[in-house]
Write an enzyme that holds these catalytic residues in place. Structure first.
Site, mmCIF file in Angstrom:
data_model
loop_
_atom_site.group_PDB
_atom_site.id
_atom_site.type_symbol
_atom_site.label_atom_id
_atom_site.label_comp_id
_atom_site.label_asym_id
_atom_site.label_seq_id
_atom_site.Cartn_x
_atom_site.Cartn_y
_atom_site.Cartn_z
ATOM 1 N N ARG A 171 33.277 20.645 51.997
ATOM 2 C CA ARG A 171 32.022 21.001 52.658
ATOM 3 C C ARG A 171 31.346 22.242 52.063
ATOM 4 O O ARG A 171 30.679 22.999 52.774
ATOM 5 C CB ARG A 171 32.229 21.202 54.178
ATOM 6 C CG ARG A 171 32.762 19.986 54.902
ATOM 7 C CD ARG A 171 31.851 18.763 54.774
ATOM 8 N NE ARG A 171 32.476 17.602 55.349
ATOM 9 C CZ ARG A 171 33.201 16.721 54.661
ATOM 10 N NH1 ARG A 171 33.370 16.867 53.362
ATOM 11 N NH2 ARG A 171 33.756 15.685 55.253
ATOM 12 N N SER A 222 29.875 16.375 62.844
ATOM 13 C CA SER A 222 31.023 17.264 63.078
ATOM 14 C C SER A 222 30.558 18.716 63.114
ATOM 15 O O SER A 222 29.820 19.160 62.238
ATOM 16 C CB SER A 222 32.063 17.096 61.973
ATOM 17 O OG SER A 222 32.557 15.780 61.961
ATOM 18 N N GLU A 292 30.855 23.871 60.303
ATOM 19 C CA GLU A 292 30.361 22.960 59.257
ATOM 20 C C GLU A 292 28.833 22.928 59.284
ATOM 21 O O GLU A 292 28.196 22.718 58.260
ATOM 22 C CB GLU A 292 30.937 21.562 59.476
ATOM 23 C CG GLU A 292 30.642 20.587 58.361
ATOM 24 C CD GLU A 292 31.415 19.281 58.519
ATOM 25 O OE1 GLU A 292 30.781 18.230 58.439
ATOM 26 O OE2 GLU A 292 32.649 19.323 58.702
#
Length: 297
Positions: A171, A222, A292
């Site tokens: 990420r 998420s 995230e």
């Protein structure tokens, strides 16, 4: 100082003033901002030069699918690259502009019998945003398929970064870690596969997502990165936070690593739930959860 007249004078592209950012984020929250859609790279460079000269802040935005805007108005200019949507597919190689819709591109590639991009059919972003955060799913990500990225550097030069330069990790990427670099275009290299097998895999995963993720609600996917050898959702659930509400925001009862806009949530409601989940997991497990999603200051 109102910089909009100067932007319009340069004929950069479409300009939206006092635009609710709730229309431009998948959480559907946020104050107002001025959004500019540069028509091409030259216009983008002209715009950024002007903003730097006038000391005006800016943020490059994709699809708003991983973003939390504040409830207050954004003090600067939002730059949207949706006009950057050129697409060339030659054999197994795709050259695509940063503003191209990631899901549409993944389906297009899959229908052509190109494999390796199936994971992206469930990610509602743009190519540029996906490269920026190294979007991924099912133990793969953009770093496995992107061979080159054409970028605009902080000193407004156009440069090609190769896969090894991009420093793709879970990420994150070189672009995310080095503010001022902007993804303009990506080269994606896939493999040949059987269309039926590819589409069956996509459909199977889609059904599993529908069963396990709150896709019927507004969210930004998420919330936290998964800690090594663990799952953020499991940790949050173990803290008894599934279904926890603050204002109109809720930690999903279906998947604890999703925060949903359950009804007229504010950005503050979402941020307060994020902070609660972080502090409870830290208290119970002594594990630091890393966001995230991106909170726009």
């Amino acid at each position: 100082m109102n910089i909009v007249p100067s932007i319009k004078k340069l004929r950069i592209g479409k300009v939206l003033e006092h635009e609710p950012m709730s229309k431009h984020s998948t959480y559907k929250v946020g104050g107002k901002a001025t959004i500019v859609y540069p028509r091409n790279i030259e216009k983008l460079i002209s715009l950024i030069k002007l903003l730097k000269e006038k000391n005006v802040g800016y943020k490059v935005l994709g699809n708003g699918s991983n973003i939390i805007f504040k409830d207050e108005d954004y003090d600067g200019i939002i730059i949207n690259l949706k006009e950057f949507k050129d697409l060339i597919i030659e054999g197994t190689v795709i050259k695509v502009g940063a503003g191209y819709n990631l899901t549409q591109l993944a389906y297009k590639a899959s229908n052509l019998g190109l494999t390796g991009f199936e994971f992206a059919t469930g990610i509602p972003g743009t190519v540029g945003g996906a490269v920026y955060m190294n979007a991924g799913a099912y133990k793969t990500d953009m770093g496995y398929i992107v061979s080159e990225v054409r970028v605009l550097t902080p000193d407004l030069k156009i440069k090609t970064l190769y896969n090894k330069d991009m420093n793709f990790h879970y990420r994150t990427s070189f672009i995310k870690e080095n503010p001022g670099y902007i993804c303009l275009e990506a080269k994606i290299v896939l493999k040949r596969g059987r269309v039926l097998d590819i589409l069956n895999l996509i459909e199977d995963r889609k059904q599993k997502r529908l069963m396990t993720q709150p896709l019927e609600y507004l969210s930004a996917g998420s919330v936290f990165r998964n800690p090594e050898n663990d799952f953020a959702g499991r940790l949050i659930e173990e803290c008894g936070l599934k279904g926890k509400m603050i204002g109109g925001a809720m930690i999903s009862e279906k998947h604890a690593n999703f925060i949903i806009n359950h009804g007229n949530a504010s950005a503050k409601d979402i941020r307060d739930l994020i902070n609660l989940a972080k502090s409870e997991v830290k208290k119970k497990f002594n594990i630091e959860l890393y966001l995230e999603q991106e909170i726009i200051k």
